[in-house]
Design an enzyme around this catalytic site. Sequence first.
Site, PDB file in Angstrom:
ATOM      1  N   ALA A   1       0.183   4.290   0.798  1.00  0.00           N
ATOM      2  CA  ALA A   1       0.034   5.155   1.963  1.00  0.00           C
ATOM      3  C   ALA A   1       0.867   4.649   3.140  1.00  0.00           C
ATOM      4  O   ALA A   1       1.258   5.414   4.009  1.00  0.00           O
ATOM      5  CB  ALA A   1      -1.431   5.250   2.351  1.00  0.00           C
ATOM      6  N   LYS A   2       1.125   3.333   3.160  1.00  0.00           N
ATOM      7  CA  LYS A   2       1.821   2.737   4.302  1.00  0.00           C
ATOM      8  C   LYS A   2       3.332   2.759   4.108  1.00  0.00           C
ATOM      9  O   LYS A   2       4.090   2.597   5.049  1.00  0.00           O
ATOM     10  CB  LYS A   2       1.382   1.268   4.460  1.00  0.00           C
ATOM     11  N   ARG A   3       3.750   2.903   2.858  1.00  0.00           N
ATOM     12  CA  ARG A   3       5.170   2.765   2.574  1.00  0.00           C
ATOM     13  C   ARG A   3       5.934   3.958   3.139  1.00  0.00           C
ATOM     14  O   ARG A   3       5.551   5.109   2.909  1.00  0.00           O
ATOM     15  CB  ARG A   3       5.368   2.691   1.063  1.00  0.00           C
TER      16      ARG A   3
ATOM     17  N   ARG B   1       0.839  -1.202   0.000  1.00  0.00           N
ATOM     18  CA  ARG B   1       0.000   0.000   0.000  1.00  0.00           C
ATOM     19  C   ARG B   1       0.870   1.247   0.000  1.00  0.00           C
ATOM     20  O   ARG B   1       1.717   1.419   0.865  1.00  0.00           O
ATOM     21  CB  ARG B   1      -0.873   0.015   1.249  1.00  0.00           C
TER      22      ARG B   1
END
Length: 287
Positions: free
Chosen positions: A253-255, A251
Site C-alpha cells: 500500500a505504501k509503495r 508494504r
Amino acid sequence: MAMHVISRFAPSPTGRLHLGHAFSALLAHDLARALGGRFLLRIEDIDPGRCRPEHVTGIIEDLRWLGLDWDEEPVFQSQRLPLYAQALERLKARGFAYPCFCTRARIAAEITASIAAPHGPDGPLYPGICRTLGEEERARRIAAGEAHAWRLDSAKAVALAGPLPWHDAAAGPVAADPAAHGDVVLARKDAPTSYHLAVTVDDAAQGVTDVVRGQDLFAATHVHRLLQALLGLPVPRYHHHALLLDDKGERLAKRAGSPTLASMRAEGVDPAGLVERLRAQRPLAFP
Ligand code: GLU
C-alpha cells in the site's frame, strides 16, 4: 451452526483500490460467508477534500470484478453526519470533549519548543494547548466564529472508563491503552466528525460483530474501544490482518505506483486467479 456474524469492508473513496484493499475486503467477505453471516460495504467519505464520487463508482466496480457481493445497500458516512453529531454531543455533555482552536502550525511550534514531546503510534501527540482553556474563553471564541475542532479529553475519559479489554483474533486478549494516543480529534475543523468517531458509531449502528482490517489500524482500536465504553456501545471482535508485502518486504500500500485493481483489469489479469492467490496468502483466524 451459523454464527451471528456481520463483517464489513470500509474503504475511503480517495482513489482506486489496490491489492492490499482487495486482500482486506476478501478476508472480511470470506469470514462472513464462511460463518453464514452478512457482509456489508461502508463508504467512508467524510473527508470532503479527498473523497470523490467517481472513486465510489470505481471501488464498487473493483469489488464486483473480484466477484465479491455484499448484503444491503452500501452505507455512506457523508449521509450519516447527524448520527456522529449526536454521539459528539453526548461526549461533550459529559465533559469528555473540548474545542481546539489550534492550527497545525501552532501545534508544530509547541511540539518543537517542548523538551520531551510525548509520542504516540502516529507521531507526536497533541500537546494539550486548548485543554486548559476556561469555559468563558471557549464560549467567546466559538461565538466569534473561530474555526475549531473537538478533541477527546483522553486522561479524563480513561480515568472514568476503567479497564478496556478487547480481543484480536491474532494477538489474543488486549488491554486498550487509549491514553497513548493523546487527545485525538473527534470532529475536525472541516468535517463534523473524525475517522475514530464515525467508525466507532457506525460499527455499532450497523451491528458489526467482526471488524476485519489491516494491522496498520491495530493501534486505532485502542481509541475505538475507549469511545465504545464512553458511548455505551458493544465491542466487536477484531481481526487485524498482516499487510501484503512485495518481494522486497515493503508494504504494498505504501509503495509508489503499486498497481490498482483497475490497471490490473485493464491489463487483462484474471480476477479468479488473483482472488485465489490472495486467499492462499494467509487464512484468517476465526473467533
Ligand atoms: N476507511 C479506512 C481506510 O480506508 C478503514 C476503516 C476501518 O476498516 O476501520 O483505511
